[in-house]
Write a protein that holds these residues in place. Structure first.
Motif, PDB file in Angstrom:
ATOM      1  N   SER A  98      24.193  62.479 -62.746  1.00 35.25           N
ATOM      2  CA  SER A  98      24.660  61.581 -63.812  1.00 35.25           C
ATOM      3  C   SER A  98      24.800  60.154 -63.301  1.00 35.25           C
ATOM      4  O   SER A  98      25.535  59.356 -63.883  1.00 35.25           O
ATOM      5  N   ASP A  99      24.096  59.833 -62.242  1.00 31.44           N
ATOM      6  CA  ASP A  99      24.239  58.517 -61.634  1.00 31.44           C
ATOM      7  C   ASP A  99      23.425  57.468 -62.396  1.00 31.44           C
ATOM      8  O   ASP A  99      22.221  57.648 -62.622  1.00 31.44           O
ATOM      9  N   PRO A 100      24.041  56.337 -62.776  1.00 34.36           N
ATOM     10  CA  PRO A 100      23.312  55.305 -63.532  1.00 34.36           C
ATOM     11  C   PRO A 100      22.233  54.619 -62.691  1.00 34.36           C
ATOM     12  O   PRO A 100      21.199  54.219 -63.220  1.00 34.36           O
ATOM     13  N   GLY A 101      22.472  54.483 -61.397  1.00 33.44           N
ATOM     14  CA  GLY A 101      21.470  53.851 -60.540  1.00 33.44           C
ATOM     15  C   GLY A 101      20.201  54.670 -60.436  1.00 33.44           C
ATOM     16  O   GLY A 101      19.090  54.130 -60.440  1.00 33.44           O
ATOM     17  N   ALA A 102      20.346  55.995 -60.342  1.00 34.41           N
ATOM     18  CA  ALA A 102      19.179  56.874 -60.280  1.00 34.41           C
ATOM     19  C   ALA A 102      18.411  56.828 -61.595  1.00 34.41           C
ATOM     20  O   ALA A 102      17.171  56.839 -61.603  1.00 34.41           O
ATOM     21  N   ARG A 103      19.145  56.765 -62.716  1.00 40.74           N
ATOM     22  CA  ARG A 103      18.475  56.678 -64.023  1.00 40.74           C
ATOM     23  C   ARG A 103      17.703  55.363 -64.141  1.00 40.74           C
ATOM     24  O   ARG A 103      16.576  55.335 -64.645  1.00 40.74           O
ATOM     25  N   GLU A 104      18.304  54.261 -63.657  1.00 44.77           N
ATOM     26  CA  GLU A 104      17.631  52.959 -63.719  1.00 44.77           C
ATOM     27  C   GLU A 104      16.376  52.963 -62.841  1.00 44.77           C
ATOM     28  O   GLU A 104      15.338  52.415 -63.225  1.00 44.77           O
ATOM     29  N   LEU A 105      16.455  53.588 -61.685  1.00 43.64           N
ATOM     30  CA  LEU A 105      15.296  53.680 -60.805  1.00 43.64           C
ATOM     31  C   LEU A 105      14.174  54.456 -61.480  1.00 43.64           C
ATOM     32  O   LEU A 105      12.999  54.070 -61.410  1.00 43.64           O
ATOM     33  N   ARG A 106      14.526  55.527 -62.155  1.00 44.01           N
ATOM     34  CA  ARG A 106      13.512  56.317 -62.854  1.00 44.01           C
ATOM     35  C   ARG A 106      12.845  55.496 -63.953  1.00 44.01           C
ATOM     36  O   ARG A 106      11.630  55.547 -64.128  1.00 44.01           O
ATOM     37  N   ARG A 107      13.639  54.702 -64.686  1.00 49.11           N
ATOM     38  CA  ARG A 107      13.079  53.856 -65.755  1.00 49.11           C
ATOM     39  C   ARG A 107      12.166  52.785 -65.163  1.00 49.11           C
ATOM     40  O   ARG A 107      11.091  52.493 -65.701  1.00 49.11           O
ATOM     41  N   ASP A 108      12.590  52.173 -64.054  1.00 46.41           N
ATOM     42  CA  ASP A 108      11.776  51.133 -63.422  1.00 46.41           C
ATOM     43  C   ASP A 108      10.457  51.701 -62.916  1.00 46.41           C
ATOM     44  O   ASP A 108       9.406  51.042 -63.000  1.00 46.41           O
ATOM     45  N   LEU A 109      10.490  52.893 -62.371  1.00 48.89           N
ATOM     46  CA  LEU A 109       9.259  53.528 -61.908  1.00 48.89           C
ATOM     47  C   LEU A 109       8.311  53.772 -63.079  1.00 48.89           C
ATOM     48  O   LEU A 109       7.099  53.567 -62.973  1.00 48.89           O
ATOM     49  N   ALA A 110       8.864  54.184 -64.199  1.00 46.74           N
ATOM     50  CA  ALA A 110       8.039  54.473 -65.365  1.00 46.74           C
ATOM     51  C   ALA A 110       7.331  53.221 -65.883  1.00 46.74           C
ATOM     52  O   ALA A 110       6.242  53.302 -66.460  1.00 46.74           O
ATOM     53  N   GLY A 111       7.930  52.047 -65.649  1.00 44.91           N
ATOM     54  CA  GLY A 111       7.319  50.807 -66.129  1.00 44.91           C
ATOM     55  C   GLY A 111       6.552  50.050 -65.064  1.00 44.91           C
ATOM     56  O   GLY A 111       6.074  48.937 -65.308  1.00 44.91           O
ATOM     57  N   LEU A 112       6.410  50.659 -63.878  1.00 46.46           N
ATOM     58  CA  LEU A 112       5.798  49.947 -62.763  1.00 46.46           C
ATOM     59  C   LEU A 112       4.327  49.616 -63.013  1.00 46.46           C
ATOM     60  O   LEU A 112       3.853  48.527 -62.668  1.00 46.46           O
ATOM     61  N   ALA A 113       3.593  50.527 -63.622  1.00 45.71           N
ATOM     62  CA  ALA A 113       2.154  50.308 -63.829  1.00 45.71           C
ATOM     63  C   ALA A 113       1.874  49.106 -64.730  1.00 45.71           C
ATOM     64  O   ALA A 113       0.838  48.445 -64.594  1.00 45.71           O
ATOM     65  N   SER A 114       2.798  48.799 -65.620  1.00 44.80           N
ATOM     66  CA  SER A 114       2.567  47.685 -66.552  1.00 44.80           C
ATOM     67  C   SER A 114       3.173  46.376 -66.064  1.00 44.80           C
ATOM     68  O   SER A 114       3.071  45.361 -66.742  1.00 44.80           O
ATOM     69  N   ARG A 115       3.789  46.381 -64.902  1.00 44.56           N
ATOM     70  CA  ARG A 115       4.370  45.147 -64.374  1.00 44.56           C
ATOM     71  C   ARG A 115       3.276  44.123 -64.095  1.00 44.56           C
ATOM     72  O   ARG A 115       2.247  44.437 -63.517  1.00 44.56           O
ATOM     73  N   VAL A 116       3.532  42.886 -64.480  1.00 42.84           N
ATOM     74  CA  VAL A 116       2.568  41.806 -64.237  1.00 42.84           C
ATOM     75  C   VAL A 116       2.679  41.374 -62.784  1.00 42.84           C
ATOM     76  O   VAL A 116       3.731  40.929 -62.328  1.00 42.84           O
ATOM     77  N   VAL A 117       1.582  41.509 -62.074  1.00 41.19           N
ATOM     78  CA  VAL A 117       1.526  41.152 -60.655  1.00 41.19           C
ATOM     79  C   VAL A 117       1.085  39.706 -60.477  1.00 41.19           C
ATOM     80  O   VAL A 117       1.590  38.991 -59.615  1.00 41.19           O
ATOM     81  N   MET A 118       0.128  39.279 -61.312  1.00 40.63           N
ATOM     82  CA  MET A 118      -0.418  37.921 -61.218  1.00 40.63           C
ATOM     83  C   MET A 118      -0.268  37.234 -62.572  1.00 40.63           C
ATOM     84  O   MET A 118      -1.163  37.286 -63.426  1.00 40.63           O
ATOM     85  N   PRO A 119       0.864  36.563 -62.804  1.00 44.70           N
ATOM     86  CA  PRO A 119       1.073  35.930 -64.115  1.00 44.70           C
ATOM     87  C   PRO A 119       0.069  34.833 -64.432  1.00 44.70           C
ATOM     88  O   PRO A 119      -0.169  34.530 -65.590  1.00 44.70           O
ATOM     89  N   GLY A 120      -0.544  34.239 -63.420  1.00 43.63           N
ATOM     90  CA  GLY A 120      -1.488  33.167 -63.668  1.00 43.63           C
ATOM     91  C   GLY A 120      -2.935  33.609 -63.677  1.00 43.63           C
ATOM     92  O   GLY A 120      -3.842  32.767 -63.628  1.00 43.63           O
ATOM     93  N   ALA A 121      -3.174  34.914 -63.752  1.00 48.69           N
ATOM     94  CA  ALA A 121      -4.553  35.417 -63.714  1.00 48.69           C
ATOM     95  C   ALA A 121      -5.343  34.925 -64.927  1.00 48.69           C
ATOM     96  O   ALA A 121      -4.825  34.829 -66.045  1.00 48.69           O
ATOM     97  N   ALA A 122      -6.605  34.610 -64.693  1.00 42.92           N
ATOM     98  CA  ALA A 122      -7.473  34.167 -65.789  1.00 42.92           C
ATOM     99  C   ALA A 122      -7.801  35.331 -66.701  1.00 42.92           C
ATOM    100  O   ALA A 122      -7.661  36.509 -66.319  1.00 42.92           O
ATOM    101  N   THR A 123      -8.228  35.005 -67.888  1.00 41.34           N
ATOM    102  CA  THR A 123      -8.588  36.043 -68.858  1.00 41.34           C
ATOM    103  C   THR A 123      -9.675  36.947 -68.280  1.00 41.34           C
ATOM    104  O   THR A 123     -10.685  36.476 -67.760  1.00 41.34           O
ATOM    105  N   GLY A 124      -9.436  38.242 -68.384  1.00 38.62           N
ATOM    106  CA  GLY A 124     -10.412  39.206 -67.884  1.00 38.62           C
ATOM    107  C   GLY A 124     -10.197  39.614 -66.435  1.00 38.62           C
ATOM    108  O   GLY A 124     -10.796  40.587 -65.970  1.00 38.62           O
ATOM    109  N   GLU A 125      -9.349  38.882 -65.721  1.00 35.99           N
ATOM    110  CA  GLU A 125      -9.073  39.240 -64.332  1.00 35.99           C
ATOM    111  C   GLU A 125      -7.888  40.196 -64.256  1.00 35.99           C
ATOM    112  O   GLU A 125      -7.021  40.197 -65.138  1.00 35.99           O
ATOM    113  N   PRO A 126      -7.813  41.030 -63.219  1.00 32.66           N
ATOM    114  CA  PRO A 126      -6.694  41.964 -63.088  1.00 32.66           C
ATOM    115  C   PRO A 126      -5.371  41.225 -62.926  1.00 32.66           C
ATOM    116  O   PRO A 126      -5.297  40.234 -62.198  1.00 32.66           O
TER     117      PRO A 126
END
Length: 478
Positions: free
Chosen positions: A320-348
């Motif tokens: 029932s730990d809130p930190g573990a729940r937050e870690l699980r949520r962050d992991l679930a959203g990791l794939a969609s995290r923006v790594v390069m905010p200045g990337a040109a259109t069409g670039e990863p």
């Protein structure tokens, strides 16, 4: 230390026959047993929670650290190549990320001034008495321009100095600016003086002989004086800067080791190629990106497995730990995290563009087709994602680890760990307080029981006296 009540009771002969010392200890222990048991059980649970939270935090910080090492110095670090290996080698400091290619033309290598004196009969020959003055500066042909920022160095030469001791004095007095030694060849023993690389490290040697006039011959110190254009010694090498062109831009360097070039790379110049520029290029094997993403997915799945075990709703230390729940949520959203905010259109620009994908059960998989597509269409953009800059895969994972390790955020894993450790300390403090209270109760009960024992002993003594008197009276009557 013996309890005072114990000695008193022993002296009185243990009148009642009851072990009041043990009784006081047992009563005091029993009085606090329930509290002590509850706190001890809580401590055991907290220890398990601290261990679990620390394990998860270590896993995510370890992932960020390992990724950083691979980017800085591992298989993701760019490799430098000079097409004409005889001209230079490329150097890349840890953390630097040079990319692309550059043309390089080296027209002159940096060199140090080398001055060879006229010969003497041997290294032990006397050199004469007086003062040698060493001046540093720039030599151009027969002219010398002294460096005003560097003071002249006076070297006192005595009538007992030999060629060998003069070499030692010059090297010592110059503080490392000049290397001096004696070389014995076919002409005899000669003083060799060598400065540091770079045009500004030229030098002259002024001799003030004790003789007047100076003889300028062996045995007189003037024999070793030399200035630009003089024939008193042989100038085998002039101090020079390296000169080169990088992408056509002319530049100089006082040494052959050049640093701070575009992207942070450096060059060690080893030869010249005037009129025949070579290419300096930086590349990373594309298979390294696939390898690191495979390892990244494996490491994430290991963390997911640990969360599933340690934060299981039933039986998990962090269920029932809130930190573990937050870690699980962050992991679930990791794939969609923006790594390069200045990337040109069409670039990863996200981890998903590098093939990171989430399964329905919360585990990760690598979409090889998507990663391959990014590598084929935007190789430079993918390379830019694997650097140590403010943006990129490493920066993203590092922020992810730091966010979940923050002790100031009560909703993070770090906040949970701090909370459990604080509760652990409070429980230990409470147990220590209970121990003090239990000891105080034991001492009070011992005192009270000792007093009671004393009264019992006194009563028994009186009874014995009375019994004796009755026996005397009875015998008298008989």
């Amino acid at each position: 230390m013996e309890n005072p009540g114990s000695s008193i009771i022993s002296a009185l002969g243990a009148g009642s026959g009851v072990d009041f010392i043990k009784l006081g200890s047992d009563i005091s222990a029993a009085s606090f047993a329930a509290q002590r048991g509850q706190i001890t059980a809580r401590q055991e649970a907290l220890t398990a929670q601290v261990s679990a939270a620390a394990q998860l935090r270590s896993a995510i910080t370890g992932l960020a650290s390992a990724l950083g090492d691979r980017v800085r110095t591992g298989d993701l670090a760019p490799r430098g190549n000079v097409a004409n290996a005889a001209v230079a080698t490329a150097t890349i400091p840890a953390g630097a990320s040079p990319r692309g290619s550059f043309s390089l033309e080296v027209t002159q290598l940096a060199s140090a001034q080398t001055l060879v004196s006229r010969p003497l009969a041997s290294r032990d020959a006397l050199v004469g008495e007086g003062t040698l003055t060493l001046r540093m500066g720039t030599i151009a042909g027969a002219s010398f321009t002294p460096d005003a920022a560097r003071a002249a160095i006076d070297i006192t030469v005595t009538d007992t100095d030999t060629l060998a001791t003069l070499a030692s004095k010059i090297a010592s007095a110059s503080g490392g600016e000049i290397t001096a030694y004696v070389a014995t060849g076919t002409s005899g023993a000669q003083l060799v003086m060598k400065g540091k690389d770079g045009a500004a490290n030229g030098f002259i040697l002024e001799a003030a002989s004790i003789n007047d006039p100076a003889a300028n011959e062996a045995g007189d110190l003037s024999y070793f004086g030399w200035t630009a254009g003089s024939t008193n010694a042989t100038l085998n090498q002039t101090a020079r800067n390296a000169t080169y062109r990088l992408d056509g831009v002319a530049a100089t360097s006082p040494t052959n080791s050049i640093t701070g070039l575009p992207g942070g790379f450096g060059l060690n110049l080893t030869g010249t190629n005037t009129g025949a520029a070579t290419t300096v290029s930086f590349t990373t094997d594309s298979s390294a990106y696939t390898s690191v993403m495979q390892d990244f997915v494996a490491a994430l799945n290991d963390i997911v497995g640990q969360i599933n075990d340690l934060a299981a709703p039933v039986g998990g230390e962090l269920g029932s730990d809130p930190g573990a729940r937050e870690l699980r949520r962050d992991l679930a959203g990791l794939a969609s995290r923006v790594v390069m905010p200045g990337a040109a259109t069409g670039e990863p620009r996200t981890l998903g563009d590098l093939g990171l994908s989430l399964n329905r059960d919360g585990t990760f998989k690598l979409d090889n087709a998507r990663l391959t597509r990014s590598l084929e269409t935007s190789p430079d953009a993918v390379a830019a994602m694997f650097t140590t800059g403010a943006n990129g895969v490493f920066a993203t994972v590092d922020r992810f680890a730091r966010e979940n390790s923050l002790t100031t955020d009560p909703a993070s894993l770090g906040g949970s760990l701090k909370r459990y450790e604080t509760q652990q300390a409070a429980a230990a403090e409470r147990l220590a307080k209970i121990a003090e209270q239990q000891e105080a109760l034991r001492e009070r009960l011992t005192r009270e029981f000792t007093a009671s024992e004393r009264r019992v002993a006194a009563s028994q003594s009186t009874l014995t006296f009375l019994q004796q008197q009755i026996d005397i009276w009875s015998n008298r009557d008989n």
